[in-house]
Scaffold this motif. Structure first.
Motif, short mmCIF file in Angstrom:
data_model
loop_
_atom_site.label_atom_id
_atom_site.label_comp_id
_atom_site.label_asym_id
_atom_site.label_seq_id
_atom_site.Cartn_x
_atom_site.Cartn_y
_atom_site.Cartn_z
N CYS A 99 -53.82 -41.18 -60.34
CA CYS A 99 -53.72 -40.71 -58.94
C CYS A 99 -55.00 -40.00 -58.51
O CYS A 99 -55.42 -40.12 -57.36
N LEU A 100 -55.61 -39.22 -59.42
CA LEU A 100 -56.80 -38.47 -59.05
C LEU A 100 -57.97 -39.37 -58.70
O LEU A 100 -58.77 -39.05 -57.82
N ASP B 22 -47.48 -44.35 -53.25
CA ASP B 22 -47.00 -44.78 -54.56
C ASP B 22 -47.29 -43.76 -55.65
O ASP B 22 -47.36 -44.09 -56.83
N TRP B 23 -47.47 -42.47 -55.28
CA TRP B 23 -47.66 -41.43 -56.28
C TRP B 23 -46.34 -40.70 -56.52
O TRP B 23 -45.52 -40.59 -55.60
N LEU C 118 -46.52 -34.62 -58.11
CA LEU C 118 -47.93 -34.38 -58.40
C LEU C 118 -48.72 -33.92 -57.18
O LEU C 118 -49.92 -33.69 -57.28
N THR C 119 -48.06 -33.78 -56.02
CA THR C 119 -48.81 -33.44 -54.81
C THR C 119 -49.53 -32.10 -54.94
O THR C 119 -50.69 -31.95 -54.54
N ILE D 139 -50.01 -35.58 -49.22
CA ILE D 139 -48.69 -36.05 -48.77
C ILE D 139 -48.35 -37.35 -49.47
O ILE D 139 -49.20 -38.25 -49.58
N VAL D 140 -47.11 -37.47 -49.96
CA VAL D 140 -46.60 -38.72 -50.51
C VAL D 140 -45.45 -39.19 -49.62
O VAL D 140 -44.49 -38.45 -49.37
#
Length: 865
Positions: free
Chosen positions: A323-324, A348-349, A353-354, A372-373
């Motif tokens: 994700c990073l 799609d994360w 983990l936000t 934001i997810v």
């Protein structure tokens, strides 16, 4: 030119604190830089203990909550503890459940929502709990904005006690109790507790012994929630680390440390980077109950639960890395669109983990970051920032476009719809754009002080170690060394990404390391900013180099105004061994009658420092009894009114050469605030208010004040001043125990001989060890004079290098009153305390006549106690 600038330097405060607390001036300056503003605060920062923490009962609604909980335990009611899915909420849940069981609660359970469940109380689950017979719900780390759920509990007859540390909204929930130091009507003095910290205050009120058994968990939750390590949090974390490094290490935590391969001792860094991520992993991508079970595990279960957490953490790391990479690309695009705030969105994360991604982006780009997810048309997000940008206030500003939000200054969570997303981003931009100039993000960074490398001794390193634990709000010391020669540069690391340096400045030659700077070149002569550390292999001081620039380009601010000149002069004198706590000689005012408009009687006012700050709009003279008190008041005013620091001038007897200068400034109208002892002499103008902020000592001082004039005389002292004077008078009239201790010290030092060679600093250190407050040469002379008059000591030589004494060892017993100096000084002490008692207790009408005032003025709103 360097982008690093110094914190405002406070030479007077540094010198005063160094003398009073026995610390290095560098340490004193760092304490000031960390927001410490009084001697008492400085002492607490360095030496604070659990017993010094404010009592839990100062927290609004806490005592009411304790009564209800004790009743529930006694009646064996079913109790539900409702937590949160992050490390703070998990540790708070475990703490409260354990203490309730210790109290005898047999029907106690807990609920930790998953990320899928969402944050905070949920109506469906509360209804189910009621059906299962639960009669009392306790929240930890959530609930302060749950007004709707609180109304539901009330309708169902379910008592709700909320403990939380997040910012409340305007309307508090209608619960049995709402315990939150941030609620506007809560008098609890420390507002920066984590959720687990608030739960600890409740637990302490229920059972101090049981609560303190869980201080390791309290420390872990506090550090994991990135709370500032100042004030009460410092004490909680410091005491918790002691448990971590004792034989009582909790089995689950021992298992986690072992699985992670962490080394001892456990530090704040261990909590931040080893344990907290593993607890949070359960809430981010799994079930937070796994983390709770690990903390509660007995020896036989610990390995099982710690292994599960380790597996969850590895899965979290895989997701995070993937994700990073994507987040960094998105952030670069967002950075092009905005120079104030980063807003990144994805679909799609893992939603858990936000917060972590937001923190990484904030650290990388030094901007407030919001991630934001999206799950369909609804997004859940997190924001992170430092003290320059208040996340909760930003979310409040954008609240018209949010479905829900919460948090505190440094971190927050929120939900919103896709339709409102553009408006949300625009609102964040508007908030950032309207910040005051001193609150906006900028390139400048602060260092604590300039230090010559040869002064980086093991003793100073030991003193700087007293600042630990380091963390948010209390970073490691950042010092600057100027004109340093770079003797040798080596590139180290697998990819030669770091620099190992050998540095020389004067006679000092030290090693340094610059992490991640392997591709850079250094000039031969540099100014550099560094964090001091100890090399674990050599045990010698070493520099962790943060930055450098060509020598001679360090920013410095020399303040040329009169107040700064006097402060520097006073600071230099404080390093000399004169008695700053003793009254000075005073010349009484001329006998000409000088009347004042009014006497304002504010003796024993409960908040006199606030009153003093409020009385500084018109020209004012603040009168105190001793040089130390004058320095203390000037320091306090300068730190609380930094914008007026150049208007606050100081005088005491040691600054005699500046007296005429002060008079000229006063005549020119350039002396708005003067803090002085009676050694100033003379009279005040009829336009200047005179505030007596201290109880004076001698008859001469009181007589001087009586005729010193001024517009109004404000009495702003209290009984604590008399108790402080009693301690100071020990310097002038040493008690028997001090004289006996010092004589025995001389006898031991003589080692059977009759003669003793004594350095002045050694003699003063001995007197200080006998609990004398900052003794100076006058105190030492008094002690020796009394011993001489008793025929116990004969002074053979007395110079700058030292004292040469002969012990006479009389055969007959000596009585202290036989010494004229002892008798005279103790008679003076009794007279001083008698005067002070009179001015504390005399009726205002009587004092009005003594001080020649026309009327008694109640002092407006400050007259009411």
């Amino acid at each position: 030119m360097s982008s690093w600038i110094p914190f405002p330097q406070q030479p007077l405060a540094c010198a005063l604190w160094a003398r009073e607390l026995g610390i290095d001036p560098v340490l004193a300056q760092i304490l000031l830089n960390r927001g410490v503003k009084t001697l008492e605060e400085a002492d607490f920062f360095l030496n604070g203990r659990l017993a010094q923490l404010p009592p839990p009962g100062k927290m609004k609604d806490l005592e009411r909550a304790v009564k209800r909980i004790r009743s529930a335990v006694a009646n064996q009611e079913k109790i539900l503890v409702w937590g949160d899915y992050d490390a703070d909420g998990i540790t708070a849940t475990v703490l409260l459940v354990s203490v309730l069981k210790h109290l005898g609660a047999e029907e106690v359970t807990y609920h930790l929502p998953t990320r899928a469940d969402g944050y905070g109380l949920k109506g469906d689950f509360l209804r189910a709990a009621k059906e299962q017979g639960v009669s009392l719900v306790l929240t930890v780390d959530c609930g302060v904005k749950a007004s709707e759920e609180a109304r539901l509990c009330k309708l169902m007859g379910l008592d709700l006690i909320i403990t939380d540390h997040h910012e409340p909204s305007d309307e508090l929930p209608e619960a049995w109790a709402v315990i939150n130091p941030r609620r506007p009507d809560c008098p609890y003095p420390f507002k920066e507790l984590a959720g687990v910290g608030v739960a600890f205050k409740l637990a302490t009120a229920l059972s101090r012994e049981a609560a303190e058994e869980w201080l390791d968990v309290v420390a872990l939750g506090t550090v994991a929630d990135v709370m500032p390590l100042v004030g009460e949090n410092r004490v909680l974390v410091r005491e918790g680390l002691k448990l971590f490094n004792s034989s009582r290490l909790r089995p689950g935590l021992a298992g986690l440390l072992s699985a992670a391969g962490a080394s001892l001792p456990v530090t704040v860094r261990t909590l931040s980077f080893v344990l907290a991520p593993r607890l949070n992993a359960a809430g981010r991508i799994g079930d937070p109950d796994v983390a709770a079970r690990c903390l509660l595990a007995v020896e036989e279960e610990a390995e099982q639960w710690s292994r599960k957490l380790e597996e969850l953490n590895r899965e979290r790391q895989r997701w995070e890395n993937a994700c990073l990479k994507e987040a960094d690309l998105l952030a670069k695009r967002a950075r092009e669109a905005s120079s104030r705030v980063l807003v990144v969105e994805a679909s799609d994360w893992p939603v858990g983990l936000t917060g972590l991604i937001a923190q990484r982006l904030h650290s990388l780009y030094q901007l407030p970051a919001f991630v934001i997810v999206w799950e369909g048309e609804v997004g859940r997000g997190s924001g992170r920032a430092d003290e320059s940008f208040n996340v909760y206030q930003a979310l409040s500003h954008a609240s018209p476009y949010l479905l829900d939000y919460g948090g505190h200054a440094g971190a927050g969570g929120f939900t919103l719809t896709r339709e409102s997303f553009p408006h949300f981003v625009a609102s964040l931009e508007e908030y950032a754009r309207n910040l005051p100039p001193d609150r906006t993000y900028h390139a400048c960074r602060y260092f604590d002080a300039v230090l010559e490398l040869e002064k980086l001794t093991p003793r100073l390193m030991e003193e700087l170690g007293r600042l630990e634990p380091f963390g948010p709000g209390n970073p490691p010391p950042r010092l600057v060394a100027q004109g340093v020669e770079v003797v040798e540069v080596r590139r180290v690391g697998k990819e030669e990404e770091h620099l190992r340096l050998r540095l020389r400045q004067g006679r000092a030659c030290l090693e340094g390391v610059a992490f991640g700077r392997g591709g850079e070149e250094l000039p031969r002569l540099v100014d550099l900013v560094f964090e001091p550390s100890i090399n674990e292999l050599t045990g010698q001081p070493e520099l962790k180099i943060l930055d450098w620039w060509p020598a001679g380009q360090t920013v410095s601010f020399i303040q040329p105004f009169p107040a700064a000149i006097l402060a520097r002069e006073a600071a230099s004198r404080l390093s000399l061994p004169f008695d700053v706590h003793l009254p000075e000689k005073t010349t009484p005012s001329l006998p000409r009658i000088c009347r004042r408009e009014a006497l304002v009687d504010l003796r024993e006012h409960p908040d006199r420092w606030r009153v003093l700050l409020s009385w500084l709009d018109a020209p004012v003279a603040v009168v105190v009894a001793t040089p130390a008190r004058a320095c203390e008041v000037v320091t306090y005013l300068s730190l609380h009114l930094p914008e007026r620091a150049d208007q606050i001038l100081l005088f005491y007897g040691g600054l005699e050469d500046y007296k005429e200068w002060l008079r000229k400034l006063a005549t020119a109208g350039e002396l708005p605030i003067l803090v002085t002892t009676p050694a100033l002499g003379g009279r005040f103008s009829s336009e200047r208010d005179v505030i007596l902020f201290d109880l004076l000592f001698s008859r001469e001082q009181w007589e001087w004040l009586r005729g010193a004039g001024g517009r109004r005389l404000i009495l702003l002292f209290n009984r604590q001043d008399r108790e402080a004077a009693r301690q100071r008078l020990h310097l002038l009239a040493p008690p028997r125990r001090v004289l006996l201790d010092f004589y025995r010290f001389l006898v031991r030092k003589a080692q059977g001989s009759n003669e003793v060679w004594l350095k002045p600093e050694e003699a003063l250190a001995r007197l200080k060890s006998a609990y004398l407050l900052s003794p100076g040469k006058e105190t030492l002379r008094t002690v020796l004079q009394i011993l001489t008059e008793l025929d116990l000591v004969k002074e053979l030589a007395n110079g700058e290098e030292g004292l040469y004494l002969r012990l006479t060892r009389p055969k007959t017993r000596r009585f202290l009153p036989e010494a004229p100096t002892f008798a005279a000084r103790h008679a003076f002490k009794r007279e001083v305390l008698s005067f002070q008692r009179y001015f504390l207790e005399a009726p205002a009408e009587e004092l009005k006549e003594f001080f020649r005032c026309d009327i008694i003025d109640p002092g407006g709103s400050y007259g009411a106690l």
